[in-house]
Design an enzyme around this catalytic site. Structure first.
Site, short mmCIF file in Angstrom:
data_model
loop_
_atom_site.label_atom_id
_atom_site.label_comp_id
_atom_site.label_asym_id
_atom_site.label_seq_id
_atom_site.Cartn_x
_atom_site.Cartn_y
_atom_site.Cartn_z
N ARG A 202 30.33 12.40 -25.19
CA ARG A 202 31.22 11.13 -24.98
C ARG A 202 31.94 10.82 -26.35
NH1 ARG A 202 33.97 7.81 -21.71
NH2 ARG A 202 33.82 5.60 -22.37
N ILE B 221 0.81 -1.12 -0.06
CA ILE B 221 -0.11 0.17 -0.11
C ILE B 221 0.85 1.18 -0.04
CG2 ILE B 221 -1.79 1.31 1.26
CD1 ILE B 221 -2.83 -1.51 0.09
N THR B 222 0.83 1.93 -0.94
CA THR B 222 1.45 3.15 -1.19
C THR B 222 0.91 4.13 -0.03
OG1 THR B 222 1.53 2.75 -3.47
CG2 THR B 222 2.30 5.11 -2.96
N GLU C 151 -1.06 -0.44 -10.33
CA GLU C 151 -2.26 -0.21 -10.88
C GLU C 151 -2.57 -1.15 -12.25
OE1 GLU C 151 -3.23 4.04 -10.63
OE2 GLU C 151 -1.62 4.44 -9.08
#
Lengths: 250, 407
Positions: free
Chosen positions: B292, B178-179, B387
């Site tokens: 780079r 559970i967030t 979700e």
């Protein structure tokens, strides 16, 4: 009391600005409210939040796109705005004369102006507006305290600072350190649209002709020498010092 | 459910749906909203993102500031202190937050679309007035308890129980992953209050309850995760939790359809989150590839690298258009189930892929923490799970698409 904040909209400091034969190309550039002007709006809000009954008006002189910067000032908490809209570019002295008419008409008690305009890199606007209005002026202001009819300010001097009092009405130009401007909230950004934004044309303030004409604009380019000093670190350091002295860097 | 003001709606209509079809530029409102937010994210959020990933400390102060700015009540009506934004704008904001800090993005997205979203979808006037102002201001964070240790993709198989005691229900059960599990002040909990009626699916009989933090809701230890380290994830346990009957959210036994609506809305945000992380990784990779040098020239000159960048840019843009389409349909009050699943699937898959490519482009530097793309990959990986997994999105997309051909 009535506080007017002068707002400018300038290219975002990180925007990539290109220079073409026709001049500076602003296509695709993000514009923001001038950071120095933001200090002014924030200071006006803090004056009101300290308990002084104040109406805060954002006033801007510039092209239509300035509406975005005006909306930022309204979203921060200014009550209403006046936009003297023109696509023409004016020098700071002419700008000051035009703005002074608006400020005079509003009979403001305090005028807050950014200490330096990021577009022209000029610090003249606040001082010139004070001159046009005949009001006292404090530049590079880092602290501002109001009494009933005067302002007590601390402002940067060349190598230090001074504390002054000025009778109101007065012009205060901002300096970094005056405050930490708030971020406008999402609801206030939406609500800002419903606040009064009065449009004026140059004719409404008697018109003007710029005293300065821009002939050419160029962007400063920084070129690297890409010089690498090799060899013994001690000798290399001495050589570096010599080179820096030669170029008058140190 | 038009949860934004008439005025906002008028702006969307005027600005977003130009007469000749789609319009791909930001509206003046969106520009005005995103400007200060991006400034805040750059100044206040970005500098600590690497450190927070290392420490896993929940950024209470940043979340408080976001609350003050209205970011925790993005779609809450103004009368409850919200910003009443349309879904398109919410998706754009979600992408911006993800581009800077995936953990923070999940906090904001889940708070807005799940807990707050469920109250917006199913709450009555009293419940909205009681719970929304604190959620919108961020005074209380929201958590949404659907998933259980034994029920994930098969959400209707949840085991939590709600027993009717007349003027209140007694809830018992456990929730998983559970967030905001340990930091929430308001919880929406799903539990079975009734047996499924004869002839109805197992989803029948599930009810939703909105509950303030309570000593009887006991969070487990925050989970130790692959990524999203400074987002709070925990199990919840509750035994004999008494909840007043007026806290029943929506119709008794019929919460599952609200859950589906809430998830569809949430999926738009998770798609946007994947895109935000992928976009940020792409930008880092692009700048790196131009600087780079190998074999005497910037690696961006090598087709092996530049084609990767081309693919990342194209797929992320495609995903973004799906997200904005789903959001536009939602704002227009049309069915957006299919579009939201497509947006979520594409946004998360392409987000992860862009992060993976970015690691490849940066090589050894991509694998170390200072260059951030490995964090973005770890953070983005969740978007293919939370979700509704990729697989659940495929199920929904297939079901919705095939509908038109069924007899």
């Amino acid at each position: 009391m009535k506080i007017i904040c002068i707002i400018k909209q300038v290219p975002d400091a990180e925007a990539r600005i290109r220079s073409t034969a026709a001049g500076i190309d602003l296509e695709g550039v993000t514009f923001v409210i001038d950071g120095m002007d933001e200090y002014g709006v924030e200071q006006a809000l803090r004056i009101r939040e300290s308990g002084v009954e104040a109406e805060i008006i954002a006033v801007a002189l510039g092209p239509k796109r300035y509406e975005e910067a005006i909306r930022t000032a309204l979203a921060m908490g200014a009550d209403r705005a006046i936009h003297l809209e023109t696509e023409e570019a004016f020098d700071p002295i002419t700008q000051a004369k035009l703005l002074a008419k608006v400020v005079g008409e509003e009979a403001a008690d305090l005028l807050l102006v950014g200490g330096k305009e990021a577009d022209w890199d000029s610090a003249a606007l606040g001082a010139a507006t004070a001159e046009a209005l005949g009001w006292p002026h404090s530049d590079w202001t880092t602290e501002l305290e109001l009494t009933a009819n005067s302002a007590k300010v601390t402002h940067d001097a060349d190598e230090g600072s001074e504390v002054l009092t000025l009778p109101l009405p007065a012009v205060i130009t901002t300096q970094q350190g005056l405050n930490e401007p708030r971020y406008p909230t999402l609801p206030n950004i939406m609500k800002a649209k419903r606040k009064e934004l009065k449009k004026l044309s140059l004719d409404d303030v008697g018109g003007a002709v710029s005293k300065i004409v821009i002939l050419k604009q160029e962007i400063q380019t920084r070129e690297r020498l890409n010089k690498i000093i090799e060899g013994d670190p001690m000798e290399a350091a001495q050589q570096l010092v010599k080179l820096l002295q030669q170029d008058k860097v140190i | 459910m038009p949860c934004y003001s008439e005025q906002v709606k008028a702006t969307i209509q005027a600005d977003n749906r130009r007469e000749n079809g789609l319009w791909f530029e930001l509206t003046t409102d969106q520009k005005a909203l995103l400007g200060p937010l991006k400034d805040f994210l750059k100044t206040e959020v970005a500098p600590g993102a690497i450190e927070r990933d290392k420490t896993g400390v929940f950024p209470h102060e940043i979340v408080r500031q976001l609350g003050a700015m209205g970011v925790l009540g993005m779609q809450v009506p103004e009368q409850y202190g919200g910003a009443a934004l349309d879904t398109v704008t919410m998706a754009l904001i979600t992408e911006e937050i993800a581009a800077v800090d995936g953990s923070l993005c999940l906090t904001v997205a889940s708070h807005n679309s799940l807990c707050t979203g469920h109250i917006l979808v199913a709450g009555n006037a009293e419940q909205k007035a009681k719970f929304l102002p604190d959620l919108a201001s961020g005074t209380k964070l929201g958590a949404w308890g659907l998933t259980e240790p034994g029920s994930g993709s098969d959400a209707a198989a949840l085991k939590s129980k709600a027993v009717d005691k007349g003027d209140h229900f007694v809830l018992s059960g456990s929730k998983a992953f559970i967030t905001q599990g340990t930091v929430a002040g308001t919880y929406v909990l799903l539990a079975r209050s009734d047996q499924a009626a004869a002839g109805r699916s197992s989803a029948d009989g599930i009810s939703a309850f909105v509950v303030s933090a309570d000593p009887k809701i006991i969070p487990g230890k925050p989970e130790s995760k692959l990524g999203l380290h400074s987002s709070d994830t925990a199990a919840l346990n509750f035994e004999n939790l008494a909840v007043p009957s007026e806290n029943l959210l929506g119709k008794r036994g019929r919460a599952f359809s609200d859950v589906m609506t809430v998830l569809s809305g949430g999926r738009i945000g998770i798609g946007a989150m994947g895109i935000g992380l992928g976009r940020s990784a792409l930008e880092i990779a692009a700048k790196y590839a131009l600087e780079r040098e190998q074999f005497g020239e910037p690696i961006a000159n090598k087709q092996a690298i530049s084609f990767k960048i081309a693919e990342m840019a194209t797929e992320l843009e495609a995903a973004r258009l799906l997200v904005l389409k789903a959001a536009t349909l939602k704002d227009a009050g049309k069915d957006y189930t299919l579009a939201a699943s497509q947006a979520k699937l594409k946004g998360s898959v392409e987000g992860v892929k862009a992060c993976d490519y970015a690691i490849q482009i940066l090589g050894g530097y991509g694998y170390v923490q200072d260059y951030e793309v490995e964090r973005m990959w770890r953070d983005a990986r969740l978007t293919r799970i939370g979700e509704g997994t990729d697989e659940v999105q495929h199920l929904i997309i297939a079901r919705e698409y095939l509908k038109q051909f069924r007899h």
